[in-house]
Design a protein around this motif. Structure first.
Motif, PDB file in Angstrom:
ATOM      1  N   GLU A  20       0.830  -1.208   0.000  1.00 24.48           N
ATOM      2  CA  GLU A  20       0.000   0.000   0.000  1.00 24.48           C
ATOM      3  C   GLU A  20       0.864   1.257   0.000  1.00 24.48           C
ATOM      4  O   GLU A  20       0.492   2.285  -0.589  1.00 24.48           O
ATOM      5  N   SER A  21       2.028   1.220   0.634  1.00 23.36           N
ATOM      6  CA  SER A  21       2.883   2.406   0.709  1.00 23.36           C
ATOM      7  C   SER A  21       3.565   2.717  -0.624  1.00 23.36           C
ATOM      8  O   SER A  21       4.151   3.795  -0.775  1.00 23.36           O
ATOM      9  N   LEU A  22       3.474   1.817  -1.594  1.00 25.12           N
ATOM     10  CA  LEU A  22       4.082   2.066  -2.901  1.00 25.12           C
ATOM     11  C   LEU A  22       3.278   3.047  -3.736  1.00 25.12           C
ATOM     12  O   LEU A  22       3.778   3.549  -4.747  1.00 25.12           O
ATOM     13  N   GLY A  23       2.047   3.310  -3.338  1.00 22.19           N
ATOM     14  CA  GLY A  23       1.217   4.264  -4.077  1.00 22.19           C
ATOM     15  C   GLY A  23       0.835   3.791  -5.463  1.00 22.19           C
ATOM     16  O   GLY A  23       0.736   4.594  -6.401  1.00 22.19           O
ATOM     17  N   LEU A  24       0.575   2.486  -5.626  1.00 24.44           N
ATOM     18  CA  LEU A  24       0.256   1.934  -6.933  1.00 24.44           C
ATOM     19  C   LEU A  24      -1.187   2.243  -7.322  1.00 24.44           C
ATOM     20  O   LEU A  24      -2.061   2.403  -6.463  1.00 24.44           O
ATOM     21  N   ASP A  25      -1.421   2.317  -8.602  1.00 21.84           N
ATOM     22  CA  ASP A  25      -2.769   2.503  -9.123  1.00 21.84           C
ATOM     23  C   ASP A  25      -3.424   1.132  -9.230  1.00 21.84           C
ATOM     24  O   ASP A  25      -2.985   0.300 -10.041  1.00 21.84           O
ATOM     25  N   PRO A  26      -4.447   0.855  -8.438  1.00 24.83           N
ATOM     26  CA  PRO A  26      -5.051  -0.485  -8.470  1.00 24.83           C
ATOM     27  C   PRO A  26      -5.571  -0.898  -9.838  1.00 24.83           C
ATOM     28  O   PRO A  26      -5.618  -2.092 -10.149  1.00 24.83           O
TER      29      PRO A  26
ATOM     30  N   THR B 136       0.786  -9.420 -11.463  1.00 21.65           N
ATOM     31  CA  THR B 136       1.572  -8.324 -10.893  1.00 21.65           C
ATOM     32  C   THR B 136       1.584  -8.401  -9.368  1.00 21.65           C
ATOM     33  O   THR B 136       2.630  -8.203  -8.727  1.00 21.65           O
ATOM     34  N   LEU B 137       0.427  -8.709  -8.789  1.00 26.64           N
ATOM     35  CA  LEU B 137       0.366  -8.847  -7.329  1.00 26.64           C
ATOM     36  C   LEU B 137       1.251  -9.995  -6.850  1.00 26.64           C
ATOM     37  O   LEU B 137       1.933  -9.882  -5.828  1.00 26.64           O
ATOM     38  N   ALA B 138       1.251 -11.083  -7.599  1.00 30.10           N
ATOM     39  CA  ALA B 138       2.087 -12.221  -7.225  1.00 30.10           C
ATOM     40  C   ALA B 138       3.565 -11.838  -7.236  1.00 30.10           C
ATOM     41  O   ALA B 138       4.325 -12.224  -6.347  1.00 30.10           O
ATOM     42  N   GLN B 139       3.970 -11.043  -8.227  1.00 26.85           N
ATOM     43  CA  GLN B 139       5.365 -10.602  -8.298  1.00 26.85           C
ATOM     44  C   GLN B 139       5.716  -9.707  -7.112  1.00 26.85           C
ATOM     45  O   GLN B 139       6.811  -9.820  -6.535  1.00 26.85           O
ATOM     46  N   LEU B 140       4.791  -8.827  -6.746  1.00 28.04           N
ATOM     47  CA  LEU B 140       5.042  -7.943  -5.606  1.00 28.04           C
ATOM     48  C   LEU B 140       5.202  -8.742  -4.314  1.00 28.04           C
ATOM     49  O   LEU B 140       6.123  -8.505  -3.525  1.00 28.04           O
ATOM     50  N   VAL B 141       4.288  -9.691  -4.104  1.00 28.15           N
ATOM     51  CA  VAL B 141       4.353 -10.489  -2.875  1.00 28.15           C
ATOM     52  C   VAL B 141       5.624 -11.318  -2.854  1.00 28.15           C
ATOM     53  O   VAL B 141       6.324 -11.388  -1.823  1.00 28.15           O
TER      54      VAL B 141
ATOM     55  N   ALA C 112       1.890   3.769   9.186  1.00 26.94           N
ATOM     56  CA  ALA C 112       0.779   4.651   9.531  1.00 26.94           C
ATOM     57  C   ALA C 112      -0.524   3.912   9.236  1.00 26.94           C
ATOM     58  O   ALA C 112      -0.545   2.946   8.473  1.00 26.94           O
ATOM     59  N   GLU C 113      -1.581   4.353   9.845  1.00 34.90           N
ATOM     60  CA  GLU C 113      -2.861   3.671   9.665  1.00 34.90           C
ATOM     61  C   GLU C 113      -3.136   3.446   8.182  1.00 34.90           C
ATOM     62  O   GLU C 113      -3.128   4.379   7.369  1.00 34.90           O
ATOM     63  N   ILE C 114      -3.358   2.173   7.828  1.00 35.79           N
ATOM     64  CA  ILE C 114      -3.623   1.834   6.425  1.00 35.79           C
ATOM     65  C   ILE C 114      -5.103   2.080   6.162  1.00 35.79           C
ATOM     66  O   ILE C 114      -5.942   1.198   6.342  1.00 35.79           O
ATOM     67  N   ALA C 115      -5.400   3.302   5.781  1.00 37.79           N
ATOM     68  CA  ALA C 115      -6.808   3.673   5.624  1.00 37.79           C
ATOM     69  C   ALA C 115      -7.349   3.363   4.234  1.00 37.79           C
ATOM     70  O   ALA C 115      -8.514   3.015   4.068  1.00 37.79           O
ATOM     71  N   SER C 116      -6.490   3.507   3.227  1.00 39.29           N
ATOM     72  CA  SER C 116      -7.001   3.385   1.861  1.00 39.29           C
ATOM     73  C   SER C 116      -7.277   1.931   1.471  1.00 39.29           C
ATOM     74  O   SER C 116      -8.329   1.615   0.937  1.00 39.29           O
ATOM     75  N   ARG C 117      -6.330   1.028   1.741  1.00 37.88           N
ATOM     76  CA  ARG C 117      -6.451  -0.372   1.369  1.00 37.88           C
ATOM     77  C   ARG C 117      -6.896  -0.497  -0.086  1.00 37.88           C
ATOM     78  O   ARG C 117      -7.867  -1.171  -0.417  1.00 37.88           O
ATOM     79  N   LEU C 118      -6.164   0.172  -0.959  1.00 38.11           N
ATOM     80  CA  LEU C 118      -6.551   0.195  -2.373  1.00 38.11           C
ATOM     81  C   LEU C 118      -6.203  -1.107  -3.091  1.00 38.11           C
ATOM     82  O   LEU C 118      -6.847  -1.465  -4.076  1.00 38.11           O
ATOM     83  N   VAL C 119      -5.185  -1.788  -2.622  1.00 37.06           N
ATOM     84  CA  VAL C 119      -4.747  -3.000  -3.314  1.00 37.06           C
ATOM     85  C   VAL C 119      -5.367  -4.241  -2.670  1.00 37.06           C
ATOM     86  O   VAL C 119      -6.066  -5.008  -3.329  1.00 37.06           O
ATOM     87  N   PHE C 120      -5.099  -4.428  -1.386  1.00 37.24           N
ATOM     88  CA  PHE C 120      -5.640  -5.586  -0.677  1.00 37.24           C
ATOM     89  C   PHE C 120      -6.762  -5.137   0.250  1.00 37.24           C
ATOM     90  O   PHE C 120      -6.569  -4.269   1.095  1.00 37.24           O
ATOM     91  N   LYS C 121      -7.913  -5.738   0.092  1.00 31.57           N
ATOM     92  CA  LYS C 121      -9.030  -5.405   0.964  1.00 31.57           C
ATOM     93  C   LYS C 121      -8.866  -6.042   2.346  1.00 31.57           C
ATOM     94  O   LYS C 121      -9.296  -5.470   3.362  1.00 31.57           O
TER      95      LYS C 121
END
Length: 230
Positions: free
Chosen positions: A89-95, A102-107, A181-190
């Motif tokens: 989430e801190s990478l600021g990626l566009d979901p 792509t998610l598998a590569q990141l993990v 910091a509080e992960i408020a957006s959770r744009l990638v992983f719900k």
């Protein structure tokens, strides 16, 4: 006059005489061909069968396991899941630009660091201080649609096994220290779900890995599980 040749009568006549088992000769020296038999029906190539899908893993008797071992497994996987969620989430990626590959590569990229940090944190704790794990944690199925049971998709152990849900959250794990910091957006992983994976047929159940599944915003789709070998 020629001398009598005793073998003359035994020689076949020019044009082919009949012998035992030959077709009878028709006038004019032609033979009657045998009637062709009915062609045998060919069964044809067998259609390949559909591969059998493995069924749901059989749930072992977790009451027979060491409660502290269960607690450590749940905390380790929860910390790693929290670390991965905060890092991605801190990478600021566009979901909208992300897909499962792509998610598998990141993990896969950040997983070794997450596991190392989880092990470093656990080394500072008294296992008796950890809350007891409830396996399987049914409320995770209702709240975040975590699969009740699964098998490792990435980093699978080399034995037959089953994984069962132990914890879940939409951000920070319950007992983890504050890292982000509080992960408020959770744009990638719900949300994330954690698992304990045990070898099939062992009694008491033998843990072979900890597992992590991430729930995405794309129709409650799960990604994983990634397994952390013990």
């Amino acid at each position: 006059m020629y001398a009598h040749d005793p073998t003359r009568a035994q020689r076949p006549r020019r044009g082919g005489g009949s012998t035992a088992g030959d077709a009878p000769e028709e006038p004019g020296g032609e033979t009657t061909p045998e009637a062709p038999g009915e062609p045998e029906e060919s069964a044809g190539p067998e259609e390949p069968g559909e591969p059998e899908e493995p069924g749901e893993p059989e749930e072992p008797a977790f009451d027979d396991m060491d409660p502290q071992e269960l607690a450590l497994a749940s905390a380790r996987a929860g910390f790693a899941a929290y670390y991965l969620t905060g890092t991605v989430e801190s990478l600021g990626l566009d979901p909208s630009t992300l897909d499962e590959a792509t998610l598998a590569q990141l993990v896969e990229h950040y997983l070794p660091v997450a596991v190392a940090e989880a092990d470093r944190w656990l080394a500072t704790l008294d296992p008796a201080a950890l809350p007891l794990a409830v396996v399987p944690r049914i409320e995770c199925e209702d709240e975040f649609h975590c699969p009740h049971s699964t098998r490792c998709r990435y980093n699978a152990p080399p034995v037959s096994h089953g994984c069962f849900v132990t914890d879940c959250a939409d951000a920070k794990c319950r007992q983890c220290p504050e890292l982000f910091a509080e992960i408020a957006s959770r744009l990638v992983f719900k949300a994330w779900c954690t698992y304990i994976c045990v070898q099939t047929g062992t009694s008491p159940p033998k843990e072979v890995a900890d597992g992590i599944v991430f729930m995405t915003h794309w129709g409650d789709k799960s990604v994983g599980p990634w397994c952390l070998p013990r």
